[in-house]
Write a protein that holds these residues in place. Structure first.
Motif, short mmCIF file in Angstrom:
data_model
loop_
_atom_site.label_atom_id
_atom_site.label_comp_id
_atom_site.label_asym_id
_atom_site.label_seq_id
_atom_site.Cartn_x
_atom_site.Cartn_y
_atom_site.Cartn_z
N SER A 213 -9.12 -0.75 -10.40
CA SER A 213 -8.48 -1.84 -9.65
C SER A 213 -8.45 -1.46 -8.18
O SER A 213 -8.84 -0.36 -7.80
CB SER A 213 -7.06 -2.10 -10.17
OG SER A 213 -6.25 -0.95 -9.96
N LYS A 214 -7.97 -2.37 -7.35
CA LYS A 214 -7.85 -2.08 -5.93
C LYS A 214 -6.60 -1.23 -5.66
O LYS A 214 -5.63 -1.27 -6.42
CB LYS A 214 -7.78 -3.39 -5.13
CG LYS A 214 -9.07 -4.19 -5.15
CD LYS A 214 -8.95 -5.43 -4.29
CE LYS A 214 -10.27 -6.21 -4.29
NZ LYS A 214 -10.18 -7.43 -3.46
N SER A 215 -6.65 -0.50 -4.55
CA SER A 215 -5.51 0.36 -4.19
C SER A 215 -4.28 -0.48 -3.85
O SER A 215 -4.38 -1.63 -3.44
CB SER A 215 -5.88 1.23 -2.98
OG SER A 215 -6.98 2.06 -3.27
N ASP A 216 -3.11 0.13 -4.04
CA ASP A 216 -1.83 -0.48 -3.65
C ASP A 216 -1.27 0.32 -2.48
O ASP A 216 -0.45 1.23 -2.66
CB ASP A 216 -0.85 -0.47 -4.83
CG ASP A 216 -1.40 -1.20 -6.04
OD1 ASP A 216 -1.92 -2.30 -5.85
OD2 ASP A 216 -1.31 -0.66 -7.16
N PRO A 217 -1.73 0.04 -1.26
CA PRO A 217 -1.39 0.92 -0.13
C PRO A 217 0.01 0.67 0.43
O PRO A 217 0.55 -0.43 0.37
CB PRO A 217 -2.45 0.55 0.91
CG PRO A 217 -2.78 -0.87 0.62
CD PRO A 217 -2.64 -1.05 -0.87
N PHE A 218 0.59 1.74 0.98
CA PHE A 218 1.82 1.60 1.77
C PHE A 218 1.69 2.46 3.02
O PHE A 218 0.98 3.46 3.04
CB PHE A 218 3.06 1.98 0.96
CG PHE A 218 3.17 3.43 0.61
CD1 PHE A 218 3.80 4.34 1.46
CD2 PHE A 218 2.65 3.91 -0.59
CE1 PHE A 218 3.90 5.67 1.13
CE2 PHE A 218 2.74 5.26 -0.92
CZ PHE A 218 3.38 6.14 -0.06
N LEU A 219 2.39 2.04 4.06
CA LEU A 219 2.30 2.68 5.37
C LEU A 219 3.53 3.55 5.61
O LEU A 219 4.65 3.16 5.25
CB LEU A 219 2.22 1.61 6.46
CG LEU A 219 1.49 1.92 7.76
CD1 LEU A 219 0.03 2.22 7.49
CD2 LEU A 219 1.59 0.71 8.70
N ARG A 220 3.31 4.70 6.19
CA ARG A 220 4.42 5.60 6.51
C ARG A 220 4.29 6.03 7.96
O ARG A 220 3.20 6.42 8.41
CB ARG A 220 4.40 6.82 5.59
CG ARG A 220 5.51 7.84 5.89
CD ARG A 220 5.38 9.03 4.96
NE ARG A 220 6.42 10.01 5.26
CZ ARG A 220 7.21 10.54 4.36
NH1 ARG A 220 7.12 10.18 3.10
NH2 ARG A 220 8.11 11.44 4.70
N ILE A 221 5.38 5.93 8.71
CA ILE A 221 5.38 6.30 10.13
C ILE A 221 6.34 7.46 10.33
O ILE A 221 7.48 7.42 9.88
CB ILE A 221 5.80 5.13 11.02
CG1 ILE A 221 4.93 3.90 10.74
CG2 ILE A 221 5.72 5.51 12.50
CD1 ILE A 221 5.36 2.67 11.50
N SER A 222 5.87 8.52 11.01
CA SER A 222 6.70 9.68 11.29
C SER A 222 6.53 10.06 12.75
O SER A 222 5.47 9.86 13.33
CB SER A 222 6.31 10.87 10.40
OG SER A 222 6.37 10.52 9.04
N ARG A 223 7.59 10.60 13.35
CA ARG A 223 7.50 11.10 14.72
C ARG A 223 7.26 12.60 14.69
O ARG A 223 7.85 13.31 13.90
CB ARG A 223 8.77 10.80 15.51
CG ARG A 223 8.68 11.25 16.97
CD ARG A 223 9.81 10.65 17.80
NE ARG A 223 11.10 11.18 17.45
CZ ARG A 223 11.63 12.29 17.97
NH1 ARG A 223 10.95 12.99 18.86
NH2 ARG A 223 12.83 12.70 17.62
#
Length: 569
Positions: A213-223
């Motif tokens: 199946s297609k990926s289930d992406p999520f975004l993560r932002i860090s400093r």
């Protein structure tokens, strides 16, 4: 009464200060702020449970203890612990020959909304022979005591000027026949920046890491700080970190890295303005090299917003109005029997659980309510005329539901135990609806009030759906609901109302609560641990208040205030 300007500015003729001009803020950082604890919370994307404030001090008309010159005053700030002991938080510089000092060195204090923080201030005349001794090494018992004053930190931060002037007295609590002068304390929140950056993104041509199946992406932002460590994730970008690097990584639902990129906040702004994109990269098999991927990141939305703190609202005239409702159902047991949850032991003098919760919560919130008149109700009992009521005035009055201060709530509760027959069942709906009606009426008058309803109960509620409906309606209003579970009942239903699982409540008509307004704490769990019932109960309240204000774009009026205005003669 205002403070005084000193005739000789601190720092110009001072001992233990700095060689900077009088407008330079110098912080004495012994106020309980722990960088390690701060890092621990922020590295996990959490906000620590305190706010750093700096106290600036000035005094007027101090006693002159020197013979050939004026006193050389120094101020010392203490936190007063529950056992009455004083813990030093910091001390100012010594200002020479001055009875109206305005100290430059500030004392840092970690403000915690959920607890009462008593402060004590001592003023000393430092003898000339100690002027070359480092401030921290000065033994206070060797100095001349000029006076002391005390207050609660909340009393300072809730003033519209954030300044409080106190009369100085001796260590026995009085000034006697002599005027010992006054002390003015000004609190300033330590805020790096009020500007937050709101961002939204979309991605294209991401690598598919799933097999079927297609990926289930999520975004993560860090400093990223200078050491290379990630100090927070899903961060709220601040203007002061304008040149800071942020690491944006995108992963699948099972945490397989798809790609990452590193940009400054300024570069993200440029991507938005130019409608351009940046390519994700991924570590390659060659050590130290990265593979540039086809996947791209677009910044769809970039917006700077001014965000105000809880203390900004309090200092600009906003108030928390305390309301309380007490469970009078029969499951509590006969108040005359020692095994009753309502039993008041006249010999031991101990508070029962209901009294303890009223006192501890009331002692915190009372400082945020100017008139200290509190609505107080009971539910689940038969009043003096035999009528079963699920929302009756605790003071027995047919018309007035308000009482004076926390002491008034305690007195009304004690009186109600003698005049109300315990009955049932346990129904929350009428009390919540009454509180919501008061909050709604205040809203219609464009009032700067936010209401806090404390419900004390021992049992399982029988109107769960009706209560959920009432809470969902109340989520649109300036209202928070605190629930304390007393006794050993099963309180799983309360955890449903609390909605700490991240799922908002849904009414019987399918309406979703606009925000989380309920906080529940069982008394037995609190007593078995180290944290007090108040800390557990109140820790989410400032956040609920801010969520309401920000969602409606209600902003505080922050006046430009001189922390030490001249005293009126």
């Amino acid at each position: 009464m205002g403070g005084c300007f000193s005739d000789v500015r601190g720092g110009k003729q001072a001992v233990g200060g700095v060689q900077q001009g009088p407008n330079i803020a110098v912080t004495n950082n012994n106020g309980g702020h722990n960088d390690a604890v701060d890092f621990f919370y922020r590295s996990r994307g959490q906000v620590p449970m305190f706010t750093q404030v700096e106290l600036s001090l000035s005094a007027c008309k101090l006693r002159d203890r020197d013979i050939t010159s004026k006193s050389d005053p120094m101020a010392v700030v203490f936190a007063k612990k529950r056992d009455g002991k004083l813990e030093e938080l910091g001390r100012t510089e010594v200002i020479l020959n001055n009875l109206n000092p305005q100290w430059i060195v500030k004392v840092a204090v970690a403000f915690q909304f959920e607890i009462v923080q008593p402060l004590v201030f001592h003023i000393y005349d430092v003898d000339t022979k100690y002027h070359n001794v480092p401030l921290k090494s000065l033994k206070l018992k060797d100095q001349e005591f000029l006076g002391e004053a005390g207050c609660v930190l909340s009393e300072i931060v809730t003033k519209q000027s954030r300044s409080l002037t106190l009369n100085l007295h001796n260590k026995h609590g009085g000034s006697g026949l002599r005027n010992l002068g006054t002390l003015t304390i000004h609190a300033e929140e330590t805020v790096a920046s009020r500007t937050a950056i709101e961002l939204s993104f979309h991605c294209t041509q991401l690598e598919n890491t799933d097999l079927f199946s297609k990926s289930d992406p999520f975004l993560r932002i860090s400093r990223i700080v200078e050491s290379g460590a990630l100090v927070c994730s899903n961060m709220e970008a601040k203007r002061t970190h304008w040149l800071s690097s942020v690491l944006i990584s995108i992963s699948t639902g099972n945490h397989v890295l798809i790609g990452k990129l590193q940009k400054s906040v300024a570069e993200l702004e440029r991507l938005n303005k130019e409608r351009s994109s940046a390519n994700f990269v991924k570590p390659s098999t060659h050590q130290g090299h990265e593979k540039v991927l086809k996947g791209q990141l677009f910044v769809d939305h970039y917006c700077e917003k001014e965000q105000f703190s809880f203390l900004d609202y309090m200092a600009s005239g906003f108030e928390l109005n305390f309301m309380v409702s007490v469970d009078f159902t029969a499951s509590n047991g006969n108040p005359r029997n020692p095994d009753s949850l309502h039993y008041i032991d006249p010999a031991a003098g101990r508070l029962n659980s209901y009294q303890q919760a009223i006192m501890e919560v009331g002692e915190v919130i009372q400082f945020y309510d100017s008139d200290r008149r509190f609505p107080a109700w009971g539910f689940g009992g038969r009043t003096f005329d035999g009528t079963l009521s699920h929302c009756f005035n605790l003071n027995g009055s047919a018309s007035s539901f308000e009482v004076e201060g926390v002491e008034g709530i305690m007195a009304a509760y004690t009186s109600a135990l003698l005049n109300v027959t315990l009955a049932g069942p346990t129904i929350f709906g009428p009390v919540i609806n009454t509180a919501a009606q008061i909050a709604g009426h205040s809203l219609s008058q464009n009032s700067s009030k936010y209401f806090v309803l404390l419900i004390l109960t021992d049992g399982v509620i029988t109107d769960l759906q009706e209560t959920i409906d009432a809470v969902v309606r109340a989520s649109d209003l300036p209202l928070s609901i605190l629930i304390v579970g007393v006794g050993g009942a099963d309180f799983k239903q309360m955890e449903i109302l609390d909605a700490d699982n991240g799922r908002r409540l849904e009414s019987s008509k399918g309406r979703i609560a606009t925000r989380d307004v309920v906080q529940f704490v069982p008394m037995r769990e609190v007593h078995s641990g180290q944290i007090s019932v108040v800390q557990s109960l109140l820790e989410e309240l400032p956040g609920q208040f801010l969520t309401y204000m920000r969602s409606r774009d209600i902003k505080p009026c922050i006046p430009s205030v001189n922390p030490f205005p001249s005293a009126v003669a």
